[in-house]
Write an enzyme that holds these catalytic residues in place. Sequence first.
Site: not given
Length: 127
Positions: A6, A62, A74, A77, A89, A107, A115
Site C-alpha cells: 500500500r 508509462r 484507476c 476513492e 492511493r 505514505y 496509517r
Amino acid sequence: MIRGIRGATTVNKNDEEEILQATVELLKDITQKNAVQPEEISHIIITMTQDLNATFPAGATRMIEGFERVPVMCAQEIPVPNSLQKCIRVMCNVNTEKKQGEIQHIYLKEAVQLRPDLTLTNKSESR
C-alpha cells in the site's frame, strides 16, 4: 506468493503534472524500498479522491522504465465526509517471497496521517 504493497500521497492542487509526478514518486518509493522489479508486479490499482480529475494517474506508470506492461486500473476513492482530500492511493500487488511484516508500505506528504502505525517504521527513510 502475491502480496499487496500500500501507499498514498497527496498533491496541492488538481493539476495533471503534479498528479503524475506524485504518482511516479510514490511508485518509485514503493518499488525501491521493497526491492521490487516491474516484472514482479502482478497489477496496480490507483484511486484518487473526487477533487482530483485532471488526469489518469495510470499515465505515470508509462513514465517509469520497465512499467510499460504492468496492468494498471484507476478508480475514484469513496467520498467519505471529512476524509483526506487531494489524495492518491496505490495498491501494488507483487510476486514476492517476503513475509507481510517485511513489506514496507509507503505514505508520503499529508498521507502519513492515513496509517501512522505503518509510517512510524519507515519514518527514518521518509522525506
